[in-house]
Write an enzyme that holds these catalytic residues in place. Structure first.
Site, mmCIF file in Angstrom:
data_model
loop_
_atom_site.group_PDB
_atom_site.id
_atom_site.type_symbol
_atom_site.label_atom_id
_atom_site.label_comp_id
_atom_site.label_asym_id
_atom_site.label_seq_id
_atom_site.Cartn_x
_atom_site.Cartn_y
_atom_site.Cartn_z
ATOM 1 N N HIS A 1 1.585 4.983 -2.075
ATOM 2 C CA HIS A 1 1.121 6.064 -2.830
ATOM 3 C C HIS A 1 2.385 6.831 -3.546
ATOM 4 O O HIS A 1 3.001 7.498 -2.912
ATOM 5 C CB HIS A 1 0.300 7.240 -2.212
ATOM 6 C CG HIS A 1 -1.062 6.439 -1.772
ATOM 7 N ND1 HIS A 1 -2.181 6.495 -2.440
ATOM 8 C CD2 HIS A 1 -1.482 6.065 -0.621
ATOM 9 C CE1 HIS A 1 -3.136 5.926 -1.739
ATOM 10 N NE2 HIS A 1 -2.636 5.644 -0.596
ATOM 11 N N LEU A 2 2.557 6.723 -4.815
ATOM 12 C CA LEU A 2 3.607 7.165 -5.506
ATOM 13 C C LEU A 2 3.338 8.254 -6.256
ATOM 14 O O LEU A 2 4.338 9.071 -6.663
ATOM 15 C CB LEU A 2 4.435 6.093 -6.368
ATOM 16 C CG LEU A 2 5.030 4.902 -5.936
ATOM 17 C CD1 LEU A 2 5.552 4.230 -6.818
ATOM 18 C CD2 LEU A 2 6.100 5.271 -4.813
ATOM 19 N N ARG A 3 2.061 8.773 -6.423
ATOM 20 C CA ARG A 3 1.428 9.967 -7.039
ATOM 21 C C ARG A 3 1.727 10.192 -8.453
ATOM 22 O O ARG A 3 1.013 11.031 -8.924
ATOM 23 C CB ARG A 3 2.063 11.126 -6.059
ATOM 24 C CG ARG A 3 1.667 11.162 -4.577
ATOM 25 C CD ARG A 3 0.300 11.147 -4.249
ATOM 26 N NE ARG A 3 0.058 11.310 -2.811
ATOM 27 C CZ ARG A 3 -1.094 10.863 -2.285
ATOM 28 N NH1 ARG A 3 -1.918 10.174 -2.915
ATOM 29 N NH2 ARG A 3 -1.202 11.083 -0.792
ATOM 30 N N ASP B 1 0.857 2.486 3.753
ATOM 31 C CA ASP B 1 0.012 3.856 3.305
ATOM 32 C C ASP B 1 0.562 5.095 3.142
ATOM 33 O O ASP B 1 0.167 6.151 3.548
ATOM 34 C CB ASP B 1 -1.250 3.794 4.313
ATOM 35 C CG ASP B 1 -2.330 4.793 3.545
ATOM 36 O OD1 ASP B 1 -2.399 5.035 2.708
ATOM 37 O OD2 ASP B 1 -3.377 5.143 4.273
ATOM 38 N N HIS C 1 -10.911 -0.173 0.840
ATOM 39 C CA HIS C 1 -10.675 1.089 1.602
ATOM 40 C C HIS C 1 -12.214 1.050 2.252
ATOM 41 O O HIS C 1 -13.189 1.583 1.847
ATOM 42 C CB HIS C 1 -10.548 2.518 0.928
ATOM 43 C CG HIS C 1 -10.596 3.624 1.735
ATOM 44 N ND1 HIS C 1 -9.445 4.410 2.007
ATOM 45 C CD2 HIS C 1 -11.653 4.413 2.438
ATOM 46 C CE1 HIS C 1 -9.866 5.540 2.839
ATOM 47 N NE2 HIS C 1 -11.108 5.422 3.007
ATOM 48 N N HIS D 1 0.645 -1.176 0.081
ATOM 49 C CA HIS D 1 -0.193 0.034 0.074
ATOM 50 C C HIS D 1 0.750 1.368 0.127
ATOM 51 O O HIS D 1 0.970 1.755 0.951
ATOM 52 C CB HIS D 1 -0.939 0.028 1.177
ATOM 53 C CG HIS D 1 -1.946 1.081 1.058
ATOM 54 N ND1 HIS D 1 -3.164 0.664 1.700
ATOM 55 C CD2 HIS D 1 -2.036 2.213 0.832
ATOM 56 C CE1 HIS D 1 -3.989 1.898 1.514
ATOM 57 N NE2 HIS D 1 -3.274 2.575 1.124
#
Length: 434
Positions: A64-66, A309, A183, A62
């Site tokens: 987030h690399l954006r 996360d 989620h 999990h």
């Protein structure tokens, strides 16, 4: 990767594999070639591990690399550098990018950017619904059949709150042993929510986020997964009640797994009294009772994995008043230290269980080959070395992530990743990116 890098020999001397007795570990041609004592060092670069803990390369389910779309927060390159610094050799990149990773084209773009970065492997996660809109299934089959080989799908950041859509998604991915990562947030119960609903929210006058908003979705979805016979994964589980629901599902033999974040293992909603937006996160920080329940559940295996996360944000999205601030915390570079403090130093888990919760199990859930493998002769040399005796005060100025929104600023944490190896090639040496 160059041929020279692939064929480099490295001898790690005196490492404690999963916390066991010190042994030597020889890496040759990208694999672990020999383990024992007094292993000859001929032609090898020698690393004196001096009793450091050797763990299989960590795997995050999990992250987030954006990229694409929010490169001001993070990129695949900066995010994978942060991952390597934290001991990770593989991360799963969440789909809430701009554009959303809901087509084969976008997931392949992220996958190729990961291959180019060279710091860790990047496995894209595909969106469940088009544009994360919750109305129409995305191209699940096309993403699975793409070069990225997607097996995990999630609308993370938003809940798949339509039961019919959720059922169809579970049915669709069952054909290729995929998994839906939910989620769990009932949107009607969390409208305008700013923090955990409880004593602190009442005292501060902030709109509360009740535990039942998470638990009601988990209850519905474990029943749907049982009905369909498909795989369900619960993202960032945060309440004691959620633990009991997952425990019940597992007692039935249903195909349900769950994750907990490092920050939900350590931090509580009492920190929100500071009104510092660095503590604003989704799901919110909960109570001490919840934190202790999460730790026990991770220790006994009810919660399968630790997932960061990692949610980077630019300075302006966090350096503002609480109500306007974005939700999320970065976590790749501090995850192993937080797990050491909350789980190992407390005696709840040993290093073998850490290897399971942070490498073996997340790789298995994500069906990620080549990672989450034991440190044994013939296995890929994906591994990390941790100095557990090290203590330091967290200073985000030293982070390699593009963002600085860590909740641990100024907090002393144990442990330091000194080396990370990806298929035998050092990505971190002596605590510095290679």
């Amino acid at each position: 990767m160059s041929e020279t890098a692939t064929h480099r020999r490295t001898l790690i001397k005196g490492a404690r594999i999963l916390g066991g007795r010190p042994q030597d570990l020889l890496i040759d041609n990208g694999v672990i070639a020999e383990i024992g004592t007094g292993v000859p060092a001929a032609g090898a670069t020698v690393i004196d591990a001096d009793g450091s803990i050797a763990l299989p390369g960590l795997v995050d389910l999990h992250t987030h690399l954006r990229e694409p779309g929010r490169e001001d927060s993070e990129t695949v390159l900066t995010g994978t550098r942060a991952a390597a610094a934290g001991g990770y050799t593989a991360v799963h990149a969440m789909a809430n990018t701009f554009p959303v990773a809901d087509t084969a084209g976008v997931v392949e773009q992220v996958w190729r950017l990961g291959r180019e970065s060279g710091y860790c492997d990047v496995q894209p996660i595909g969106a469940v619904t088009v544009g994360l809109g919750g109305k129409q299934l995305a191209e699940l089959g096309a993403m699975h059949d793409s070069a990225a080989g997607v097996t995990v799908f999630s609308d993370d950041g938003k809940c798949v709150d339509d039961a019919v859509i959720m059922r169809r998604a579970l049915e669709y991915v069952k054909a290729f042993d995929g998994v839906i990562a939910q989620h769990a947030q009932e949107p009607r119960l969390t409208e305008g929510a700013q923090m955990n609903e409880g004593v602190v929210s009442a005292e501060l006058g902030l709109t509360g986020w009740p535990a039942v908003a998470e638990e009601s979705i988990i209850a519905r979805d474990i029943l749907l997964a049982a009905h369909v016979g498909s795989r369900l994964h619960i993202c960032h589980l945060s309440t004691a009640g959620s633990v009991e629901l997952v425990r019940w599902a597992k007692s039935k033999g249903w195909r349900v797994t769950a994750e907990v974040t490092p920050h939900h293992l350590l931090l509580t909603d009492e920190l929100v009294r500071s009104y510092d937006p660095v503590y604003k996160v989704n799901p919110p920080l909960r109570t001490e009772t919840d934190v202790l329940a999460l730790r026990e559940a991770l220790a006994d295996g009810t919660i399968d994995i630790v997932a960061t996360d990692h949610a980077p944000h630019p300075h302006e999205d966090k350096d503002c008043e609480w109500g306007a601030a974005a939700m999320g915390m970065i976590g790749l570079e501090t995850a192993l230290s937080v797990v050491q403090q909350t789980m190992v130093d407390t005696g709840l888990m040993d290093w073998a269980k850490v290897a399971d919760r942070m490498s073996y199990a997340p790789a298995a859930i994500g069906r990620l080959t080549g990672h989450g493998r034991p440190l044994a002769v013939g296995e890929p040399a994906n591994l990390t070395l941790l100095d557990p005796a090290y203590r330091s005060v967290v200073d985000p100025a030293g982070f390699v992530s593009r963002s600085r929104n860590t909740p641990y600023r100024g907090r002393e944490l144990p442990g330091r990743v000194t080396h990370t190896f990806l298929r035998g090639r050092a990505t971190v040496t002596d605590g510095n990116l290679t």
